[in-house]
Motif scaffolding. Sequence first.
Motif, PDB file in Angstrom:
ATOM      1  N   LEU A  44       0.934  -1.292  -0.014  1.00 38.00           N
ATOM      2  CA  LEU A  44       0.061  -0.051   0.069  1.00 38.00           C
ATOM      3  C   LEU A  44       0.853   1.392   0.074  1.00 38.00           C
ATOM      4  O   LEU A  44       0.669   2.301  -0.719  1.00 38.00           O
ATOM      5  N   GLN A  45       1.921   1.354   0.723  1.00 40.12           N
ATOM      6  CA  GLN A  45       2.807   2.322   0.587  1.00 40.12           C
ATOM      7  C   GLN A  45       3.536   2.664  -0.641  1.00 40.12           C
ATOM      8  O   GLN A  45       3.933   3.468  -0.813  1.00 40.12           O
ATOM      9  N   ASN A  46       3.638   1.575  -1.588  1.00 43.20           N
ATOM     10  CA  ASN A  46       4.054   1.885  -2.872  1.00 43.20           C
ATOM     11  C   ASN A  46       2.887   2.542  -3.786  1.00 43.20           C
ATOM     12  O   ASN A  46       3.341   2.622  -5.102  1.00 43.20           O
ATOM     13  N   LEU A  47       1.936   2.395  -3.558  1.00 35.32           N
ATOM     14  CA  LEU A  47       0.914   2.838  -4.441  1.00 35.32           C
ATOM     15  C   LEU A  47       0.855   4.327  -4.600  1.00 35.32           C
ATOM     16  O   LEU A  47       1.335   5.266  -3.647  1.00 35.32           O
ATOM     17  N   PRO A  48       0.584   5.062  -5.764  1.00 32.08           N
ATOM     18  CA  PRO A  48       0.743   6.364  -5.856  1.00 32.08           C
ATOM     19  C   PRO A  48      -0.230   7.069  -4.976  1.00 32.08           C
ATOM     20  O   PRO A  48      -1.248   6.532  -4.526  1.00 32.08           O
ATOM     21  N   ALA A  49      -0.136   8.445  -4.629  1.00 39.08           N
ATOM     22  CA  ALA A  49      -0.739   9.146  -3.677  1.00 39.08           C
ATOM     23  C   ALA A  49      -2.220   9.199  -3.872  1.00 39.08           C
ATOM     24  O   ALA A  49      -3.103   9.000  -3.128  1.00 39.08           O
ATOM     25  N   GLN A  50      -2.396   9.111  -5.299  1.00 42.35           N
ATOM     26  CA  GLN A  50      -4.121   9.346  -5.677  1.00 42.35           C
ATOM     27  C   GLN A  50      -4.759   7.910  -5.447  1.00 42.35           C
ATOM     28  O   GLN A  50      -5.749   7.830  -4.754  1.00 42.35           O
ATOM     29  N   ASP A  51      -3.999   6.729  -5.442  1.00 37.39           N
ATOM     30  CA  ASP A  51      -4.663   5.628  -5.275  1.00 37.39           C
ATOM     31  C   ASP A  51      -4.870   5.313  -3.788  1.00 37.39           C
ATOM     32  O   ASP A  51      -5.635   4.804  -3.206  1.00 37.39           O
ATOM     33  N   ARG A  52      -3.633   5.743  -3.035  1.00 38.95           N
ATOM     34  CA  ARG A  52      -3.952   5.537  -1.441  1.00 38.95           C
ATOM     35  C   ARG A  52      -4.994   6.327  -1.013  1.00 38.95           C
ATOM     36  O   ARG A  52      -5.773   5.954  -0.340  1.00 38.95           O
TER      37      ARG A  52
END
Length: 71
Positions: A44-52
């Motif tokens: 989850l930390q590796n997701l782009p900010a928009q996806d998080r």
Amino acid sequence: MADTLERTLAKALTEIVIRLDLSGDDATTPKATMEVLQPVVDLLQNLPAQDRQALAELINQCAQEETDPER
């Protein structure tokens, strides 16, 4: 807007975290809980900010739909 798959996965993730959090130490140790959750956290930390942000919104929706105050 999230599709059915995204909503279902967000609900599943939420369910797992809640059940681990509410389980007693006799069911699972804090160390075992973190061993389960750490790979998920890393993903989850590796997701782009928009996806998080989108995931956070889905989880908030799940929380608003919850009827059990303990959860």
